[in-house]
Scaffold this motif. Structure first.
Motif, short mmCIF file in Angstrom:
data_model
loop_
_atom_site.label_atom_id
_atom_site.label_comp_id
_atom_site.label_asym_id
_atom_site.label_seq_id
_atom_site.Cartn_x
_atom_site.Cartn_y
_atom_site.Cartn_z
N PHE A 185 0.85 -1.18 0.00
CA PHE A 185 0.00 0.00 0.00
C PHE A 185 0.89 1.24 0.00
O PHE A 185 1.56 1.51 0.98
CB PHE A 185 -0.91 -0.04 1.23
CG PHE A 185 -1.83 1.16 1.36
CD1 PHE A 185 -2.91 1.29 0.52
CD2 PHE A 185 -1.60 2.12 2.31
CE1 PHE A 185 -3.76 2.37 0.63
CE2 PHE A 185 -2.45 3.19 2.43
CZ PHE A 185 -3.53 3.32 1.59
N ALA A 186 0.92 1.94 -1.11
CA ALA A 186 1.74 3.15 -1.23
C ALA A 186 0.98 4.35 -0.69
O ALA A 186 -0.18 4.55 -1.02
CB ALA A 186 2.11 3.39 -2.68
N GLN A 187 1.64 5.13 0.16
CA GLN A 187 1.03 6.34 0.67
C GLN A 187 1.58 7.55 -0.05
O GLN A 187 2.74 7.58 -0.44
CB GLN A 187 1.27 6.47 2.17
CG GLN A 187 0.49 5.46 2.96
CD GLN A 187 0.38 5.84 4.43
OE1 GLN A 187 0.69 6.94 4.83
NE2 GLN A 187 -0.08 4.90 5.23
N GLY A 188 0.73 8.55 -0.20
CA GLY A 188 1.14 9.80 -0.81
C GLY A 188 1.73 10.74 0.24
O GLY A 188 1.85 10.39 1.41
N PRO A 189 2.07 11.95 -0.19
CA PRO A 189 2.62 12.94 0.76
C PRO A 189 1.56 13.35 1.79
O PRO A 189 0.38 13.01 1.65
CB PRO A 189 3.00 14.11 -0.14
CG PRO A 189 2.21 13.94 -1.39
CD PRO A 189 1.97 12.46 -1.54
N GLY A 190 1.96 14.09 2.81
CA GLY A 190 1.04 14.55 3.84
C GLY A 190 -0.16 15.24 3.24
O GLY A 190 -0.04 16.03 2.31
N GLY A 191 -1.34 14.91 3.73
CA GLY A 191 -2.58 15.50 3.26
C GLY A 191 -3.14 14.87 2.00
O GLY A 191 -4.20 15.26 1.52
N ALA A 192 -2.43 13.88 1.44
CA ALA A 192 -2.87 13.25 0.18
C ALA A 192 -3.50 11.88 0.39
O ALA A 192 -3.82 11.20 -0.58
CB ALA A 192 -1.68 13.15 -0.77
N ASN A 193 -3.68 11.48 1.63
CA ASN A 193 -4.22 10.16 1.95
C ASN A 193 -5.56 10.34 2.64
O ASN A 193 -5.68 11.11 3.59
CB ASN A 193 -3.25 9.41 2.86
CG ASN A 193 -1.88 9.33 2.24
OD1 ASN A 193 -1.69 8.68 1.23
ND2 ASN A 193 -0.91 10.03 2.83
N ILE A 194 -6.58 9.63 2.14
CA ILE A 194 -7.91 9.79 2.72
C ILE A 194 -8.43 8.46 3.27
O ILE A 194 -8.08 7.39 2.80
CB ILE A 194 -8.91 10.41 1.73
CG1 ILE A 194 -9.06 9.57 0.46
CG2 ILE A 194 -8.51 11.83 1.38
CD1 ILE A 194 -10.11 10.10 -0.50
N PHE A 195 -9.26 8.60 4.29
CA PHE A 195 -9.91 7.50 4.98
C PHE A 195 -11.36 7.48 4.52
O PHE A 195 -12.01 8.52 4.52
CB PHE A 195 -9.80 7.74 6.48
CG PHE A 195 -10.46 6.71 7.34
CD1 PHE A 195 -10.11 5.38 7.26
CD2 PHE A 195 -11.41 7.08 8.27
CE1 PHE A 195 -10.71 4.42 8.07
CE2 PHE A 195 -12.02 6.14 9.09
CZ PHE A 195 -11.66 4.81 8.99
N VAL A 196 -11.85 6.32 4.08
CA VAL A 196 -13.22 6.18 3.60
C VAL A 196 -13.89 5.11 4.45
O VAL A 196 -13.39 3.99 4.56
CB VAL A 196 -13.24 5.74 2.12
CG1 VAL A 196 -14.67 5.67 1.60
CG2 VAL A 196 -12.38 6.65 1.25
N TYR A 197 -15.02 5.46 5.07
CA TYR A 197 -15.72 4.43 5.83
C TYR A 197 -17.21 4.46 5.57
O TYR A 197 -17.70 5.34 4.89
CB TYR A 197 -15.38 4.45 7.32
CG TYR A 197 -15.68 5.71 8.08
CD1 TYR A 197 -16.79 5.79 8.90
CD2 TYR A 197 -14.83 6.80 8.02
CE1 TYR A 197 -17.05 6.93 9.64
CE2 TYR A 197 -15.08 7.94 8.75
CZ TYR A 197 -16.19 8.00 9.56
OH TYR A 197 -16.45 9.14 10.28
#
Length: 85
Positions: free
Chosen positions: A1-13
């Motif tokens: 799982f590749a993460q983006g820079p700060g603020g570019a990752n979102i949580f979906v529930y």
């Protein structure tokens, strides 16, 4: 799982149980380049736990996705979408 820079990752529930990783790509790619997605699966049942993550290559795409997709109805469920802290 590749993460983006700060603020570019979102949580979906509150995801419907039949939504998988590829479904998240299709739902969220309209807002920018998706680096990766992950829907978490219960190992005991093999079913979705109802949440996941989407990572973009920039924070602007993530912000646009949150603005457009938070509270969107998907298969009778209102999605909750926020920037991962």
């Amino acid at each position: 799982f590749a993460q983006g820079p700060g603020g570019a990752n979102i949580f979906v529930y509150n995801l419907p149980p039949d939504v998988g990783d590829w479904d998240l790509v299709q739902l969220f790619m309209a807002f920018g380049p998706v680096l990766s997605t992950r829907v978490y699966i219960d190992k005991a049942t093999g079913r979705s736990k109802g949440f996941g993550f989407v990572s973009y290559d920039n924070a602007e795409s993530a912000a646009a996705a949150v603005a457009a997709m938070n509270n969107m109805d998907l298969a009778g469920r209102k999605l909750k979408v926020q920037v991962k802290k």
